[in-house]
Design a protein around this motif. Structure first.
Motif, PDB file in Angstrom:
ATOM      1  N   LEU A 279     -43.153 -26.136   8.824  1.00  0.00           N
ATOM      2  CA  LEU A 279     -43.344 -27.887   8.597  1.00  0.00           C
ATOM      3  C   LEU A 279     -42.680 -28.034   7.385  1.00  0.00           C
ATOM      4  N   GLY A 280     -42.283 -26.892   6.565  1.00  0.00           N
ATOM      5  CA  GLY A 280     -41.744 -27.101   5.548  1.00  0.00           C
ATOM      6  C   GLY A 280     -40.367 -26.948   5.378  1.00  0.00           C
ATOM      7  N   LEU A 281     -39.721 -26.532   6.935  1.00  0.00           N
ATOM      8  CA  LEU A 281     -38.088 -27.074   6.781  1.00  0.00           C
ATOM      9  C   LEU A 281     -37.890 -28.051   7.508  1.00  0.00           C
ATOM     10  N   PHE A 282     -38.496 -28.776   8.421  1.00  0.00           N
ATOM     11  CA  PHE A 282     -38.824 -29.523   9.012  1.00  0.00           C
ATOM     12  C   PHE A 282     -38.674 -30.751   7.697  1.00  0.00           C
ATOM     13  N   VAL A 283     -39.572 -30.603   7.227  1.00  0.00           N
ATOM     14  CA  VAL A 283     -39.623 -31.707   6.252  1.00  0.00           C
ATOM     15  C   VAL A 283     -37.606 -31.589   5.306  1.00  0.00           C
TER      16      VAL A 283
ATOM     17  N   VAL B  80     -35.439 -32.669   7.752  1.00  0.00           N
ATOM     18  CA  VAL B  80     -35.623 -34.725   7.643  1.00  0.00           C
ATOM     19  C   VAL B  80     -34.901 -35.395   6.239  1.00  0.00           C
ATOM     20  N   TYR B  81     -35.254 -34.460   4.662  1.00  0.00           N
ATOM     21  CA  TYR B  81     -34.709 -35.031   3.957  1.00  0.00           C
ATOM     22  C   TYR B  81     -33.337 -34.835   3.093  1.00  0.00           C
ATOM     23  N   TRP B  82     -32.860 -34.193   4.376  1.00  0.00           N
ATOM     24  CA  TRP B  82     -31.287 -33.139   3.398  1.00  0.00           C
ATOM     25  C   TRP B  82     -30.937 -34.300   4.904  1.00  0.00           C
TER      26      TRP B  82
ATOM     27  N   TRP C 230     -26.892 -41.341   3.587  1.00  0.00           N
ATOM     28  CA  TRP C 230     -26.496 -42.159   2.308  1.00  0.00           C
ATOM     29  C   TRP C 230     -25.374 -41.563   2.273  1.00  0.00           C
ATOM     30  N   LYS C 231     -25.272 -40.850   1.943  1.00  0.00           N
ATOM     31  CA  LYS C 231     -23.508 -40.065   1.886  1.00  0.00           C
ATOM     32  C   LYS C 231     -22.819 -40.708   2.817  1.00  0.00           C
ATOM     33  N   TRP C 232     -23.134 -40.501   3.850  1.00  0.00           N
ATOM     34  CA  TRP C 232     -22.200 -41.363   5.319  1.00  0.00           C
ATOM     35  C   TRP C 232     -22.031 -42.778   4.683  1.00  0.00           C
ATOM     36  N   ARG C 233     -23.007 -43.251   4.903  1.00  0.00           N
ATOM     37  CA  ARG C 233     -23.225 -44.970   4.627  1.00  0.00           C
ATOM     38  C   ARG C 233     -21.929 -45.617   3.134  1.00  0.00           C
ATOM     39  N   GLY C 234     -22.100 -44.417   2.347  1.00  0.00           N
ATOM     40  CA  GLY C 234     -21.699 -44.288   1.074  1.00  0.00           C
ATOM     41  C   GLY C 234     -20.122 -44.461   1.789  1.00  0.00           C
TER      42      GLY C 234
END
Length: 191
Positions: A32-36, A39-41, A47-51
């Protein structure tokens, strides 16, 4: 005479407590920790791609050395910038997507946006297009009229920037003053 009580006692003690499978439990928690983390990564990469996609946006102007006397001053929050008319299309290039505290100063030269911890920028009076009260911008929804939205031109793009004053009663004065300045600039430019 035989006693029935020991037989009942033996029958009740046949089942012991369930043994916890710690390896499976730890495995699930780590999974579960790896999945979270994944998702954050992925959100960060988005966000970086949008920039990167918004890389054609020119650098933000900085305030002139002598902008003149302050007409209005506002202290509050900067909630972000979006493409004008599209309140969910957040602009992240040049730090415009970073929410922060803000100090706005309106002068005859334009609108100075000072953001502690984020990039400051300046909106020249010729770039201002409209000021209005709205209820939301890019993930921040407030009550009707709770957000001061300033529309301005930057490069070939119209941008809406959202601000909320620490004292919401100031918003109406800002809208009136900004729109008066914009109308005056357009009138002088038409001559």
């Amino acid at each position: 005479m035989t006693s029935v009580a020991p037989v009942i006692l033996l029958a009740a003690e046949k089942e012991s407590a369930q043994v916890t499978d710690w390896a499976a439990r730890v495995g699930w928690v780590v999974g579960l920790g790896l999945f979270v983390a994944l998702v954050y990564w992925l959100m960060r990469e988005g966000w970086k791609w949008r920039g990167t996609l918004q890389g054609d946006l020119p650098a933000l102007p900085s305030a002139p050395d002598d902008p003149g006397a302050a007409k209005l001053v506002l202290s509050g929050r900067y909630h972000g910038s979006t493409t004008a008319g599209q309140w969910l299309d957040r602009i992240v290039a040049h730090g415009l997507g970073t929410r922060s505290r803000v100090e706005l100063t309106l002068t005859d030269a334009g609108l100075d946006v000072v953001r502690p911890g984020a990039a400051d920028f300046f909106i020249p009076v010729a770039a201002l297009r409209e000021a209005r009260l709205d209820k939301g911008i890019a993930g921040k929804v407030l009550t009707e009229g709770g957000l001061l939205v300033v529309t301005w031109a930057h490069g070939d793009k119209l941008i809406d920037s959202g601000f909320r004053s620490d004292h919401a009663a100031e918003h109406n004065e800002w809208v009136d003053t900004l729109n008066d300045m914009i109308n005056k600039t357009e009138t002088e430019g038409a001559r």
